[in-house]
Every structure is written in structure tokens, then in C-alpha cells.
Motif scaffolding. Structure first.
Motif, PDB file in Angstrom:
ATOM      1  N   ALA A  63       0.838  -1.204   0.000  1.00 23.74           N
ATOM      2  CA  ALA A  63       0.000   0.000   0.000  1.00 23.74           C
ATOM      3  C   ALA A  63       0.869   1.249   0.000  1.00 23.74           C
ATOM      4  O   ALA A  63       0.545   2.233  -0.677  1.00 23.74           O
ATOM      5  N   VAL A  64       1.966   1.214   0.739  1.00 22.80           N
ATOM      6  CA  VAL A  64       2.872   2.367   0.754  1.00 22.80           C
ATOM      7  C   VAL A  64       3.436   2.600  -0.647  1.00 22.80           C
ATOM      8  O   VAL A  64       3.486   3.739  -1.131  1.00 22.80           O
ATOM      9  N   ALA A  65       3.816   1.527  -1.320  1.00 23.12           N
ATOM     10  CA  ALA A  65       4.329   1.657  -2.692  1.00 23.12           C
ATOM     11  C   ALA A  65       3.239   2.179  -3.631  1.00 23.12           C
ATOM     12  O   ALA A  65       3.491   3.068  -4.460  1.00 23.12           O
ATOM     13  N   ALA A  66       2.023   1.645  -3.509  1.00 22.65           N
ATOM     14  CA  ALA A  66       0.918   2.090  -4.367  1.00 22.65           C
ATOM     15  C   ALA A  66       0.576   3.550  -4.097  1.00 22.65           C
ATOM     16  O   ALA A  66       0.288   4.315  -5.030  1.00 22.65           O
ATOM     17  N   MET A  67       0.619   3.942  -2.828  1.00 25.44           N
ATOM     18  CA  MET A  67       0.309   5.331  -2.487  1.00 25.44           C
ATOM     19  C   MET A  67       1.373   6.289  -3.017  1.00 25.44           C
ATOM     20  O   MET A  67       1.050   7.371  -3.498  1.00 25.44           O
TER      21      MET A  67
ATOM     22  N   LEU B  59      -5.092   2.072   5.442  1.00 28.69           N
ATOM     23  CA  LEU B  59      -3.719   1.716   5.809  1.00 28.69           C
ATOM     24  C   LEU B  59      -3.506   1.875   7.316  1.00 28.69           C
ATOM     25  O   LEU B  59      -2.909   1.004   7.957  1.00 28.69           O
ATOM     26  N   ILE B  60      -3.991   2.962   7.880  1.00 22.35           N
ATOM     27  CA  ILE B  60      -3.834   3.191   9.323  1.00 22.35           C
ATOM     28  C   ILE B  60      -4.544   2.103  10.119  1.00 22.35           C
ATOM     29  O   ILE B  60      -3.983   1.552  11.077  1.00 22.35           O
ATOM     30  N   LEU B  61      -5.770   1.768   9.726  1.00 20.89           N
ATOM     31  CA  LEU B  61      -6.517   0.742  10.464  1.00 20.89           C
ATOM     32  C   LEU B  61      -5.888  -0.640  10.321  1.00 20.89           C
ATOM     33  O   LEU B  61      -5.756  -1.373  11.314  1.00 20.89           O
ATOM     34  N   PHE B  62      -5.485  -1.005   9.110  1.00 17.13           N
ATOM     35  CA  PHE B  62      -4.852  -2.316   8.932  1.00 17.13           C
ATOM     36  C   PHE B  62      -3.471  -2.348   9.589  1.00 17.13           C
ATOM     37  O   PHE B  62      -3.062  -3.386  10.117  1.00 17.13           O
ATOM     38  N   GLY B  63      -2.763  -1.232   9.574  1.00 11.51           N
ATOM     39  CA  GLY B  63      -1.485  -1.161  10.292  1.00 11.51           C
ATOM     40  C   GLY B  63      -1.675  -1.316  11.789  1.00 11.51           C
ATOM     41  O   GLY B  63      -0.900  -2.012  12.454  1.00 11.51           O
TER      42      GLY B  63
END
Length: 149
Positions: A50-54, A84-88
Motif C-alpha cells: 500500500a505504501v508503494a501504491a500510495m 492503511l492506518i486501520l490495517f497497520g
């Protein structure tokens, strides 16, 4: 020659990983550890991708026309960042050191809320492509609005 945007190629990984992690956690209610033990790895991979996609999405933000399309882009970004925050948080709370823990009520709540945001963010992302024609390289589908003010 138009370049192919990277963001659409990367988004499938967090979507798949987070969806499967959510399914694994809920399946763990009936199947036990055989199901939920996969969740931590899926969450970690989903968050990393997700970080890469973002990052790719931020680079492509300049291609979004101002107006309604940009508002939809901000809604898409906001929903995905919250996911991302919730899944993290789900990942962090579900580990004891590096050992995954069985999901509890809070874990399942984070999964459900993260998944709902993932769906909402995906809807806005699809709206950007199919309604506004973002990423279509000038070949927007019939009826797509290229620059709505």
C-alpha cells in the motif's frame, strides 16, 4: 509514447492481501488458528505494498484534472490512507513480538472498518478511471468527463 501509470498495477496487492487477511481473521472464528495464522503476513505485505501504491498514486496526482475529479481523488486518497492506518493498527495490535495473536473483538472491528474503507476507496478510484477518465492516456470511455470544473 504515453507511459503506463504504475499506481493501477500496484493497487491489486494491498487489496488482495487486506481482503484475505480480513477473511482469514473472520474465518478464524470457526476454523481457529488454521485460518487466522495467515493474517499477520497478509497484513504486513498489504501495508508494505500500500505504501508503494500510495507513493505511485501521489506521483500521478498531477494528471488528475481540477474540479470534481480532484475532489474524488482526495476522497480516494483519504479512504485508502485511513484503511492503511486501520490495517497497520490491526497488525501492530495482533503481534506479540513477531508472533501473531488470535484476533479479538478489537482486531475484527479494525478488519471490518479497514475493509469498508478499502471498498469505499476502491469505489472512488474506479470513479476516477471510469467516470473522469484519469489514467486513460487521452482515450477516455464514451461519456467520461476529462476536466469537470
Amino acid at each position: 509514447m504515453a507511459r503506463h501509470p504504475l499506481h493501477p498495477a500496484l493497487v491489486h496487492f494491498p487489496i488482495a492481501c487486506w481482503s484475505l487477511a480480513t477473511a482469514a481473521d473472520f474465518a478464524g472464528l470457526w476454523l481457529g488458528e488454521a485460518a487466522w495464522r495467515w493474517s499477520a503476513g497478509l497484513l504486513a505485505m498489504g501495508c508494505a505494498m500500500a505504501v508503494a501504491a500510495m507513493a505511485a498514486g501521489l506521483l500521478e496526482l498531477a494528471r488528475v484534472p481540477e474540479g470534481r475529479a480532484m475532489r474524488d481523488a482526495y476522497a480516494h486518497m483519504s479512504a485508502m490512507l485511513l484503511a492503511l492506518i486501520l490495517f497497520g493498527a490491526r497488525l501492530a495490535l495482533g503481534l506479540d513480538g513477531l508472533r501473531p495473536l488470535a484476533p479479538d473483538a478489537l482486531s475484527l472491528l479494525l478488519d471490518a472498518a479497514g475493509f469498508a474503507l478499502l471498498v469505499l476507496g476502491g469505489w472512488f478510484g474506479a470513479k476516477l478511471v471510469y467516470h473522469h477518465g484519469v489514467g486513460q492516456n487521452g482515450h477516455a470511455p464514451a461519456g467520461a468527463c476529462r476536466a469537470i470544473k
